[in-house]
Scaffold this active site. Structure first.
Site, short mmCIF file in Angstrom:
data_model
loop_
_atom_site.label_atom_id
_atom_site.label_comp_id
_atom_site.label_asym_id
_atom_site.label_seq_id
_atom_site.Cartn_x
_atom_site.Cartn_y
_atom_site.Cartn_z
CD GLU A 468 6.33 43.23 103.41
OE1 GLU A 468 7.48 43.68 103.03
OE2 GLU A 468 5.45 44.05 103.54
CD GLU A 748 8.36 47.33 97.45
OE1 GLU A 748 9.51 46.70 97.27
OE2 GLU A 748 7.65 47.56 98.31
C1 BGC Z 1 4.57 46.43 100.81
C2 BGC Z 1 3.57 47.21 100.13
C3 BGC Z 1 2.57 47.53 100.95
C4 BGC Z 1 3.30 48.45 101.97
C5 BGC Z 1 2.40 49.35 102.71
C6 BGC Z 1 4.97 47.48 101.83
O1 BGC Z 1 6.08 46.59 102.96
O2 BGC Z 1 5.41 45.65 100.17
O3 BGC Z 1 3.36 46.78 98.86
O4 BGC Z 1 1.46 48.13 100.41
O5 BGC Z 1 4.27 48.02 102.56
O6 BGC Z 1 2.64 50.63 102.70
#
Ligand code: BGC
Length: 888
Positions: A468, A748
């Site tokens: 990501e 997270e």
């Molecule tokens: C990310 C988040 C991001 C989110 C959006 C995720 O996959 O890691 O931090 O803000 O998607 O909702």
């Protein structure tokens, strides 16, 4: 003791690629109180001895020591300037004194017409390489037959590149040219290379990789997103001692070849076959018979602009702490710190032996290697030895988020000495320090800082490990204020905000990620059907981040630069609002809140509420920005809009009995922190929040939206102790729960690792996400009490108002502002309820010191403290103060 001056240009020690007149700011370190600047003198020269002066302001009568422009200074292409300043100050009990000149800051003049680099892109790749991610070399021999006084390279690449001259790397910059919204703009780097050149034959060389440009990026693994060929474009300017100048450009007379990088991808890692190494490829005399001619290739960016600072570089060398075998028998190296880094390996074996290793973040419940949360990111290094001599290798075009290395293949037994990690992130001066008597909070602070270091890798990313690593706007918005205490983010965020503006939709919508991957070439069916831009709290980065930069540096330029972008975003919300209630397609809402339904990422607070709350907040900030810039008519218009939104919010999300329609912690936090609760229901809203907290035994169940403001919502509404209690909870879910579980960065999810040791779904479980680290802001602003005064931002006037509590015995914090360090050190005295407060205020600034909850001032250090509603306050000038007071 003498007065010391530190000068910065556009907030950097070394500014590059600049064409327009820059801004000079300096701090004055004076041992005396009430030190004020009376005059300054700036000198700019082309040598560090200042013998050939270009500009000299002479002594200028002025109290201004930040954001000064030197009228006649217009940096010339390729010229390296040295700038210094001295000041005349007066201070308490001191005659006016002249300081010595500051150490020099440097300014390297940029290209007048950077787009000319668009015409000089060359590649060593061929058609069969389009879908590959191999490394390539480019080289060119030039002859220099005159004496060079000064030489500069302006260079950029599609892909990533490292420049070499005569066998030396030109810079330790990593991942140049960095990641911008390449379809719109590509940044060029400027390097002074005088010392690398000789008379006679010289070799210019470049090593290129796929990078973000054509390598695999995004969670849908698109490659060739921006283009098909990794390409280099450069101009070398030679300034001869005889006053003449010569420029060389990349062209098809350059030669190309493959490098030993068999494959390099940001997520998957690098494969290097040392048997393909070409000794001396970047030095004179190398035989290029097997090489081929480079070919010209079109530049795929609309324009080329200068990188002015904050390049990604190797920041810290980390030695591993432990080597062990897991219960499953895997060899693992532990660095004891989760981070973004490049692994360096060294060892010895025989030709054809391989090293294979995978980098990962955490061990599983049983102490075994856990890579599931990396999703498809392999984070792997494969190195093949060419002979039996000792080798050292560090990857070129990849980086990993990790704490551990799983060594699956190594010549002989691997041990600690075989590995080093080099932490990589954007170069930013550390500006904040925070420590207190609670070691868990200090670890949290450490984790917040390492979350920043790991994720400020040219753009603000959500996480550095899985497939990501994108510039999620929400994460960057939530963490902006915290990060701007910790490090100097001005250049870093200004760069990213420019890309945000360029990536906005024609009607002002803001993409979920910047650089935008989702709208330009839609590739995710679910996102496309739901919405690829304009989510509350995410898109609001367009307004909130420039505002934070403005507050922190007091620089209106960022507001001017972002003005159109900010306005377009507010107008987008306005256009899509129905009777002042804003909502739009896909919203992330209170993302990953614990009050989400089982298995869902979306918290329980309704989207209309979060959206409208942010609509109000951003509109208010925009109206303030309009006032700051003197655009009164627009300010009035948006103040009126703001008032209407607030009224609608109050009528819609409050019941007639004063309760909120959404009984969630986050709904109450937003209402309180954004001042959206009707006055008559304010105490009821505070009580409501406390009740919702109590319902979870004092724990938060908030996500990305509610969490950053939770402690603020409490402490600014008379609930300081409750805020501290929340901060200090150490059982699940809480900030310190992670700390107790051994976290070295911020997770997270609150339940990234659950109480039974099992993990949240591997689909999305990063252990290095800075969003919840936004609590850092509360530590600086409230616990230490270092606050910006909106009326005199940039710490020209500070508000010092620490809140004593949380069973802390002491707190020691400092923020190095453009004017110098603002410091607070408080400690509890030996007598009950007594506090000793030491405050440092930089020269040429002032502050209000507020003794919150003080009953009596015991020692005022010569200052006049007056009682106010919350305790006592005094206006002070610069200097160090030690005050003692008794708490109520
Ligand atoms: C990310 C988040 C991001 C989110 C959006 C995720 O996959 O890691 O931090 O803000 O998607 O909702």
């Amino acid at each position: 003791m003498s007065t010391k001056i530190k000068l910065q240009v556009n907030y950097l020690d070394h500014l590059t690629g600049i064409v327009e007149s820059p801004q000079f700011s300096w701090s004055i370190d004076s041992p005396f109180r009430n030190c004020l600047q009376l005059q300054y003198q700036i000198q700019i020269a082309e040598d560090d001895a200042f013998s050939s002066i270009t500009c000299n302001t002479g002594l200028v009568k002025s109290s201004q020591s930040a954001q000064i422009r030197v009228k006649d200074f217009h940096p010339e292409e390729g010229i390296l300037y040295f700038a210094r300043v001295r000041v005349v100050t007066e201070a308490e009990g001191q005659e006016a004194t002249e300081s010595k000149f500051s150490p020099a800051a440097t300014i390297l003049g940029g290209l007048k017409h950077p787009n000319e680099l668009k015409e000089h892109c060359i590649t060593a790749e061929r058609e069969e390489d389009i879908s590959r991610s191999k490394g390539t070399y480019l080289r060119k021999e030039i002859t220099i037959d005159k004496q060079v006084r000064h030489a500069v390279v302006f260079s950029t690449a599609q892909g990533m590149y490292q420049l070499h001259i005569n066998g030396e790397k030109v810079s330790d910059e990593q991942f140049a040219p960095g990641w911008t919204t390449y379809n719109h703009r590509l940044l060029y780097q400027s390097y002074v290379v005088t010392d690398l050149l000789n008379s006679g034959t010289n070799v210019l060389g470049a090593h290129l990789g796929a990078g973000w440009y054509k390598g695999t990026i995004g969670f849908q693994h698109i490659h060739n997103f921006y283009g098909d060929y990794a390409a280099l474009s450069l101009r070398l300017d030679l300034f001869y001692t005889d006053g003449t100048k010569q420029s060389y450009y990349t062209d098809d007379s350059w030669k190309g070849s493959y490098s030993p990088v068999v494959n390099a991808q940001l997520y998957d890692g690098e494969t290097w076959d040392a048997r393909l190494e070409q000794e001396g490829w970047d030095r004179p005399g190398f035989d290029t018979d097997a090489w081929w001619s480079a070919t010209s290739t079109p530049c795929t960016s609309e324009r080329i602009e200068a990188q002015v600072g904050s390049p990604v570089t190797l920041q810290e060398e980390m030695a591993p702490r432990l080597a062990f075998f897991t219960p499953q028998g895997d060899r693992v190296i532990d660095f004891g710190q989760n981070m973004s880094a490049l692994v360096e390996i060294r060892g010895q074996g025989k030709a054809g032996d391989t090293v294979e290793l995978t980098c990962f973040e955490v061990l599983d419940k049983d102490g075994n290697v856990y890579t599931a949360n990396l999703r498809k990111a392999a984070q792997k290094i494969t190195y093949t030895l060419k002979d039996d001599k000792p080798f050292v290798y560090r990857p070129h075009f990849t980086f990993f988020g990790f704490r551990f290395i799983h060594v699956s293949s190594f010549p002989g037994r691997s041990d600690l000495d075989n590995f080093r990690a080099y932490v990589v992130h954007s170069q930013m001066e550390e500006t904040g320090t925070f420590a207190c008597s609670n070691p868990d909070i200090n670890q949290l602070q450490h984790n917040i800082l390492w979350g920043l270091k790991s994720n400020f890798v040219d753009i603000p990313t959500d996480c550095p490990q899985r497939d990501e690593r994108l510039g999620w706007t929400g994460d960057a918005q939530i963490f902006c204020r915290t990060s701007s205490y910790l490090v100097n983010t001005y250049t870093f965020f200004s760069k990213w905000l420019r890309d945000l503006a360029l990536d906005q939709t024609p009607d002002g919508g803001v993409p979920h990620v910047v650089p935008d991957l989702l709208n330009k070439h839609p590739f995710d069916d679910w996102l496309i059907s739901q919405g690829t831009h304009s989510a509350a709290a995410w898109a609001d980065a367009a307004v909130i981040n420039p505002w934070v930069l403005y507050l922190t540096w007091g620089d209106t330029k960022i507001l001017e630069n972002q003005w159109e972008s900010m306005k377009a975003w507010i107008d987008f919300m306005k256009a899509h609002a129905v009777d002042n209630i804003w909502n739009y397609k896909l919203q992330f809402g209170d993302w990953v809140a614990l009050d989400a339904e089982e298995g869902s990422y979306f918290g329980a607070t309704p989207n209309e509420l979060t959206c409208t709350a942010y609509y109000a907040y951003s509109t208010q900030l925009f109206a303030k920005a309009a006032r700051v810039l003197g655009r009164a008519k627009i300010a009035e218009e948006y103040e009126a809009l703001y008032n209407q939104i607030v009224e609608t919010f109050q009528n819609t999300f409050f019941n007639t009995d004063g309760t909120m329609t959404a009984q969630t912690q986050t709904a109450h936090i937003l209402a309180l922190h954004f001042n959206l609760a009707p006055k008559k229901y304010l105490s009821q809203t505070v009580a409501g929040l406390k009740k919702l907290l109590a319902a979870h035994d004092g724990h938060l169940v908030t996500g990305f939206v509610g969490t950053p403001y939770f402690c603020h919502a409490l402490s600014s509404h008379g609930c300081v102790e409750e805020a501290y209690e929340l901060l200090l909870k150490d059982d699940f879910p809480s900030w310190l729960y992670q700390v107790r579980k051994g976290a070295t960065t911020v997770w997270e999810h609150w339940d990234g690792i659950k109480t039974d040791g099992s993990m949240w779904s591997p689909n999305m479980n990063s252990f290095n996400h800075y969003a919840y680290g936004a609590i850092g802001e509360w530590l600086y602003r409230v616990v230490a009490g270092i606050e910006i005064d909106e009326q005199a931002p940039g710490y020209k006037h500070s508000i010092i108002a620490p809140r004593i509590g949380g069973n802390l015995d002491w707190v020691n914090a400092q923020y190095r502002s453009i004017y110098g360090p603002v410091g607070v050190h408080w400690k509890l005295g030996t007598a009950p309820k007594t506090v000793e407060l030491q405050v440092t205020i930089p020269a040429n600034t002032s502050a209000t010191i507020m003794l919150m909850d003080a009953a009596t001032v015991l020692e005022a250090d010569g200052q006049e403290f007056k009682p106010n509603a919350s305790g006592f306050e005094a206006e002070v000038g610069s200097g160090h103060y030690t005050v003692r007071y008794l708490l109520r």
